[in-house]
Write an enzyme that holds these catalytic residues in place. Structure first.
Site, short mmCIF file in Angstrom:
data_model
loop_
_atom_site.label_atom_id
_atom_site.label_comp_id
_atom_site.label_asym_id
_atom_site.label_seq_id
_atom_site.Cartn_x
_atom_site.Cartn_y
_atom_site.Cartn_z
N LYS A 109 -4.33 6.25 41.09
CA LYS A 109 -4.32 6.38 39.63
C LYS A 109 -5.71 6.88 39.23
O LYS A 109 -6.44 6.24 38.46
CB LYS A 109 -3.97 5.01 39.02
CG LYS A 109 -3.74 5.02 37.53
CD LYS A 109 -2.44 5.69 37.14
CE LYS A 109 -2.28 5.70 35.62
NZ LYS A 109 -1.23 6.61 35.16
N TYR A 157 -5.19 -7.71 44.98
CA TYR A 157 -4.63 -8.99 45.45
C TYR A 157 -5.71 -9.87 46.07
O TYR A 157 -5.52 -11.07 46.24
CB TYR A 157 -3.51 -8.77 46.47
CG TYR A 157 -2.26 -8.14 45.89
CD1 TYR A 157 -2.14 -7.87 44.54
CD2 TYR A 157 -1.19 -7.80 46.71
CE1 TYR A 157 -1.01 -7.28 44.02
CE2 TYR A 157 -0.04 -7.22 46.19
CZ TYR A 157 0.03 -6.95 44.85
OH TYR A 157 1.16 -6.36 44.33
N ASP A 164 2.91 -2.18 47.52
CA ASP A 164 3.85 -3.29 47.37
C ASP A 164 5.04 -2.84 46.51
O ASP A 164 6.21 -3.02 46.86
CB ASP A 164 3.09 -4.45 46.69
CG ASP A 164 3.89 -5.73 46.65
OD1 ASP A 164 4.97 -5.77 47.26
OD2 ASP A 164 3.43 -6.69 46.00
N ASP A 203 9.05 -1.36 47.89
CA ASP A 203 10.31 -1.98 47.48
C ASP A 203 11.24 -0.94 46.84
O ASP A 203 12.45 -0.96 47.05
CB ASP A 203 10.06 -3.12 46.49
CG ASP A 203 9.96 -4.46 47.21
OD1 ASP A 203 9.75 -4.44 48.44
OD2 ASP A 203 10.09 -5.51 46.56
N ASP A 249 2.39 6.84 38.83
CA ASP A 249 3.53 6.89 37.90
C ASP A 249 4.45 8.05 38.26
O ASP A 249 5.69 7.92 38.26
CB ASP A 249 3.07 6.95 36.44
CG ASP A 249 1.80 7.78 36.23
OD1 ASP A 249 1.25 8.28 37.22
OD2 ASP A 249 1.38 7.94 35.07
#
Ligand code: NAD
Length: 356
Positions: free
Chosen positions: A191, A142, A247, A251, A223
């Site tokens: 990852k 980001y 992020d 959620d 994942d």
């Protein structure tokens, strides 16, 4: 003890829910012998209306000089058509940057009284869950280099994920310290089978872990983590992860609790001053109607007491009062089941205060 709290009520339901949390804090102060001084500052749409910008200098200075910040929510349809730079949401990024807040802590747990609201299968919910996501907030993709360029297939866009050793070290320390106060179990999500930045992340998280012998740390690929969160969330205690993975996963974790109006968050930096806010938005559809659920903001205030003011017993008192209200079957409209009567925001706050 005495603490100065900056109040950034914001827009929509922001003022209603922050007022509720202030009433709860005042009661806690009375019971435990503390003095909380509250100073309101404008940010978001309210600041745009007054000053033409979402985050006035006065708000930044006021928040920096306070012991912590309690924020409601910003934004709403009135400001949706403004250009990106002066949108209400800019205030949040600006405040986090100005206060040097590099960690976002988001607890997600299932309240036994609200198991019915959970979106998972009953046999999964039966085990319960109580986890915290520690998300890195100021690095990664980001904030990395980005742009457009000419590639072999014509115009292309790129974003860059980069993490320094220092950034991973400091977030890892937060995760281990959080785990020490909980069940002593960290899962670091990355990852690393694909990304070099994840391989560095993994290496540093384990190195920092050597300083915390009482805490276990395991790695999980993102994942797999996304699957495990809906398959068996009870296996998680503290999750530590990068900005983007955090992020998305935070959620997902909030959604499985089934009640957005109950979830609190804290953004923390090196110092004691943190930014505490509910995870939901300004709910313009119910603003000004006294229908909002104040619990997420009240629990954010409890997090402030625990993480910034070291007032664990006082934070416990608030969380226990919220538990009791829910066990007693009291509900605001967003968590109502069947034909029960919905409490207003003010009534819910009164009920919590009476159980403190
Ligand atoms: P939202 O979270 O505001 O609302 C989603 C739904 O949940 C709505 O139906 C709302 O009524 C309900 N809801 C949310 N909080 C509630 C509460 N405490 N009690 C009862 N019901 C509640 O999300 P949205 O509708 O996507 O966004 C509305 C505005 O909020 C937008 O301008 C958005 O940019 C902004 N927003 C701000 C923040 C923030 O300030 N941190 C976060 C998310 C969205």
């Amino acid at each position: 003890m005495e603490f100065n709290i900056a109040l950034v009520k914001g827009d929509g339901i922001g003022p209603e829910i922050v007022d509720s949390a202030v009433r709860v804090l005042e009661k806690v102060g009375e019971k435990f012998g503390h003095k909380f001084n509250f100073t309101p500052y404008l940010a978001g749409g309210a600041a745009i209306d007054e000053y033409g910008i979402p985050l006035p200098e006065e708000t930044i200075t006021g928040c920096k000089n306070s012991d912590s910040v309690l924020l409601g929510a910003v934004g709403g349809p009135k400001w949706d058509t403004l250009p990106g730079e002066i949108r209400p949401e800019k205030a949040l990024l600006g405040l986090r940057a100005a206060l040097g807040l590099f960690t976002n802590l988001r607890p997600a747990k299932i309240y036994p009284a609200l198991k019915g609201a959970c979106t998972l299968r009953p046999d999964i919910v039966e085990n319960g869950f109580d986890l915290v996501i520690v998300r890195e907030l100021t690095g990664g993709i980001y904030f990395g280099e980005r742009g457009r360029r000419e590639g072999i297939y014509g115009e292309e866009a790129y974003d860059t994920e980069a993490y320094s050793v220092m950034e991973v070290e400091r977030i890892a320390h937060v995760a281990y310290k959080t785990a020490q106060k909980r069940r002593g179990n960290v899962v670091s999500i990355d990852k690393a089978n694909v990304l070099e930045s994840s391989r560095l992340w993994r290496e540093i998280v384990h190195k920092v872990g050597e300083q915390y012998p009482g805490v276990t740390c395991t790695d999980m690929l993102v994942d797999n983590a996304a699957m495990q969160l809906v398959r068996d969330p009870s296996r998680f205690d503290v999750i530590v992860t990068s900005n983007m993975f955090g992020d998305i996963l935070s959620d997902e974790a909030s959604q499985i609790t089934g009640s957005i109006g109950l979830l609190a968050s804290a953004s923390l930096g090196d110092g004691k001053c943190g930014l505490y806010e509910p995870i939901h938005g300004s709910a313009p559809d119910i603003a000004g109607q006294n229908k909002a659920n104040p619990i997420a903001t009240i629990l954010s205030a409890a997090m402030m007491l625990r993480y910034s003011f070291e007032l664990g017993a006082e934070a416990d008192a608030i969380e226990n009062a919220v538990n009791k209200v829910l066990e007693d079957g009291l509900r605001t409209a967003d968590i109502l089941v069947g034909d029960d009567k919905a409490l207003t925001c003010t009534e819910m706050t009164d009920e919590i205060i009476s159980r403190l």
